[in-house]
Design a protein around this motif. Structure first.
Motif, PDB file in Angstrom:
ATOM      1  N   ALA A 207      59.838   1.484  85.332  1.00 28.35           N
ATOM      2  CA  ALA A 207      59.557   2.003  83.987  1.00 28.35           C
ATOM      3  C   ALA A 207      58.093   1.792  83.609  1.00 28.35           C
ATOM      4  O   ALA A 207      57.461   2.677  83.024  1.00 28.35           O
ATOM      5  N   PHE A 211      55.468   4.774  82.926  1.00 26.38           N
ATOM      6  CA  PHE A 211      54.852   4.861  81.602  1.00 26.38           C
ATOM      7  C   PHE A 211      53.340   5.046  81.681  1.00 26.38           C
ATOM      8  O   PHE A 211      52.735   5.649  80.789  1.00 26.38           O
ATOM      9  N   VAL A 254      60.261  10.286  79.527  1.00 27.61           N
ATOM     10  CA  VAL A 254      60.944   9.063  79.066  1.00 27.61           C
ATOM     11  C   VAL A 254      62.381   9.378  78.672  1.00 27.61           C
ATOM     12  O   VAL A 254      63.316   8.647  79.008  1.00 27.61           O
ATOM     13  N   TRP A 258      65.801   8.113  80.710  1.00 29.52           N
ATOM     14  CA  TRP A 258      66.189   7.087  79.744  1.00 29.52           C
ATOM     15  C   TRP A 258      66.995   5.943  80.363  1.00 29.52           C
ATOM     16  O   TRP A 258      66.806   4.793  79.964  1.00 29.52           O
ATOM     17  N   PHE A 261      64.382   3.454  81.561  1.00 30.47           N
ATOM     18  CA  PHE A 261      63.617   2.804  80.494  1.00 30.47           C
ATOM     19  C   PHE A 261      64.512   1.908  79.634  1.00 30.47           C
ATOM     20  O   PHE A 261      64.081   0.831  79.201  1.00 30.47           O
ATOM     21  N   LEU A 268      59.859  -1.334  76.836  1.00 34.32           N
ATOM     22  CA  LEU A 268      60.064  -0.679  75.543  1.00 34.32           C
ATOM     23  C   LEU A 268      59.227  -1.344  74.452  1.00 34.32           C
ATOM     24  O   LEU A 268      58.688  -0.650  73.572  1.00 34.32           O
TER      25      LEU A 268
END
Length: 592
Positions: A207, A211, A254, A258, A261, A268
């Motif tokens: 993640a 990102f 994202v 999901w 994440f 997060l």
């Protein structure tokens, strides 16, 4: 009807315009064909969403020992179907609008423009319906290529070429993280699906790396520096790529990934802070911009920050709903800004004023987009932004929440500033000969104004289709956000509409941020960090690595030259050597 049509139609249009140069050189006719294909894609997307059908088609692409490593195809579900409506609706409006906005372009250039627009639609649709991360990344890079081509459409302008290259370099730099995250995912799961159940450590690593790519594509601080410069492209390009769809691809990634994440709570938290800082800082920079397109560009950065912050709360609905509503009202604002530029011949809001008398339709449509962006009750932005802020509050993300609330007030203020300086007051010289835009430009804006105003009222059915729940209610956080928004509008009207509050000056911090300090930091890092490191690495490679390799070769050659002396070619010498060897072996054996 299948999602395959949404992939086939635009790529076929691109191929036709790319190969058939007589058609491409017709310019406007080629544009009409491309726009017709875009409208057809929108119709198909609406039909697929309304049907509620789901499709999953995967064609094996990479196979090893009978095991499918990766596949290509499409995945149609409520998440992708809703995003398809956004992409195709905005693309269709932009292409129709372009027929008027770029009507004075040379035919061959116009044909080239619409060929790239068709390629973009294919790339974005392929990204949205991708059944796995590998296909998504392939289309992600193709979207980046289209961005490069369209930003640099006016290739004779050096600033346009530089802006296109800058967009490529910044987003490709961020994509290093994205690619690395995919490699880590493959190493952990043996595939590229985003619905694998991952161990917490793996989920966090994947993640976090994904990102980084999201920060580049969706222009989060400090990787936002390419987006304002991308305004060098035609205004319809700004509406399509850099307000509504391309930059939203990071947020969509994202949402699509999901499960990964959501399994990484530490990431997060970082997302919520990055989004909050971006939302507030970009809004501060927008306060002091004088180029109407750059005001909207920094506004886009700010609103993307809201989306990222909302997703960082651990809830998906607020960020995704804001992505959807923002696409419509920001595309409307950019097209209306293009109408303003088309009427006045300038981007500088200081050279405008009183334009509502010359272009009332443009003024009304820009005003509708402004109210939606400011989050005024009843407009689309009000519902999505309040839900997003409420999710931050419920998750205990108070720091990002405060930043976003401050950004909400600033957003209302700087957009009111633009409205007052452009449309109210005395007419400046450039406005005397201004005119309303033709219907081919007004019609797409009128269409976009409907969801810009009303989309928020359908948040409940939207959430239900995604398998989530949404019930509108007035909350303290929403009330505070509304007060901030109305206060920003009131201060803006008092300062720029009525001419009062002349003491209200820009904070020094906003002026400093507008002077592009982040750009200078990146430039310094390049010139004083990366380039010296590259020179040092080059010296090490040339003289140390190559030196060791050359030394080993020299030792081998010189050793060979010396050992050749033992090869005399005389049998007697070889017999003597054998006898000596036998004697030495016998002596060594006796000693043991």
């Amino acid at each position: 009807m299948s999602a395959a049509l949404l992939l086939a139609l635009p790529i076929a249009m691109f191929a036709l315009l790319a190969v058939c140069w007589p058609l491409r050189h017709t310019g406007r006719f080629a544009g009409m064909l491309s726009a017709a294909v875009a409208v057809a894609c929108f119709g198909i997307a609406v039909a697929l969403f309304a049907s509620g059908r789901s499709e999953l088609y995967e064609y094996p692409w990479l196979v090893r020992s009978g095991h499918v490593i990766a596949s290509v195809g499409w995945r149609l579900d409520p998440t992708s179907a809703s995003m398809l409506i956004v992409v195709t609706a905005v693309a269709a409006c932009v292409q129709i609008y372009s027929l008027g906005y770029l009507s004075h372009e040379p035919p061959k250039d116009l044909g080239r423009y619409f060929a790239w627009q068709s390629l973009f639609i294919f790339a974005m649709v392929g990204l949205v319906v991708a059944p796995n991360l590998l296909q998504l990344v392939g289309c992600w890079e193709l979207v980046g290529l289209c961005s490069y081509l369209l930003i640099g459409y006016w290739w004779r302008k050096p600033s346009a070429g530089k802006a296109a290259v800058k967009a490529v370099w910044v987003t490709r730099f961020a994509d290093i993280g994205l690619m690395t995250g995919i490699v880590v995912l493959y190493g952990a799961t043996g595939g590229f699906a985003w619905d694998h159940v991952l161990a917490p450590q793996v989920a966090t690593a994947v993640a976090a790396l994904l990102f980084v790519g999201v920060m580049g594509k969706s222009a989060q601080m400090p990787l936002h520096v390419w987006l304002p410069d991308a305004m060098e492209g035609p205004t319809p390009v700004s509406a399509l790529l850099h307000a509504a769809t391309m930059v939203a691809a990071g947020v969509y990634l994202v949402v699509r990934a999901w499960p990964i994440f959501h399994a990484a709570p530490d990431v997060l938290v970082v997302m919520s802070w990055v989004g909050g800082v971006t939302a507030f800082t970009a809004a501060c920079i927008a306060l002091v911009q004088t180029d109407i397109k750059k005001v909207l560009a920094y506004s886009t950065c700010s609103q993307l920050g809201y989306m990222i912050a909302g997703l960082g709360s651990g809830e998906m609905l607020g960020g995704y709903l804001h992505l959807t509503t923002h696409a419509f009202f920001k595309a409307l604002l950019f097209l209306a800004a293009g109408s303003v530029i088309h009427a006045t011949g300038t981007n500088d809001i200081r050279e405008m004023g009183g334009l509502w008398r010359k272009a009332p339709w443009t003024a009304g449509l820009f005003g509708a987009g402004t109210l939606a962006l400011a989050g005024i009750p009843g407009f689309a932005g009000f519902f999505s932004k309040d839900l997003l802020l409420e999710e931050l509050f419920e998750a205990g993300r108070y720091g990002p929440l405060v930043l976003c609330l401050a950004g909400a007030g600033l957003t209302a203020f700087y957009m009111t500033r633009v409205m007052c300086l452009v449309f109210s007051g005395e007419q400046k010289e450039r406005v005397h000969h201004a005119h309303e835009s033709p219907f081919v430009m007004l019609a797409p804006m009128l269409f976009l104004s409907v969801p810009a105003v009303a989309a928020g009222w359908f948040a409940g059915p939207f959430a239900e289709r995604l398998g989530l729940e949404y019930h509108f209610s007035v909350t303290p956080v929403g009330g505070i956000a509304t007060i901030f928004a109305l206060g920003g509008v009131g201060l803006g009207v008092a300062r720029y509409g009525i001419g009062q509050l002349t003491w209200l000056a820009w904070p020094a911090a906003a002026t400093f941020l507008a002077s592009a300090p982040v750009d200078r930091l990146w430039a310094a890092a390049w010139r004083q960090g990366l380039l010296p490191f590259a020179r040092a690495a080059g010296w090490f490679d040339r003289y140390v690595v190559d030196g060791l390799i050359n030394l080993s070769g020299w030792v081998a050659l010189e050793g060979g030259e010396r050992l050749r002396l033992l090869q005399t070619g005389k049998v007697r010498d070889y017999v003597y050597a054998a006898v000596v060897g036998v004697v030495l072996l016998a002596a060594w054996g006796a000693m043991q």
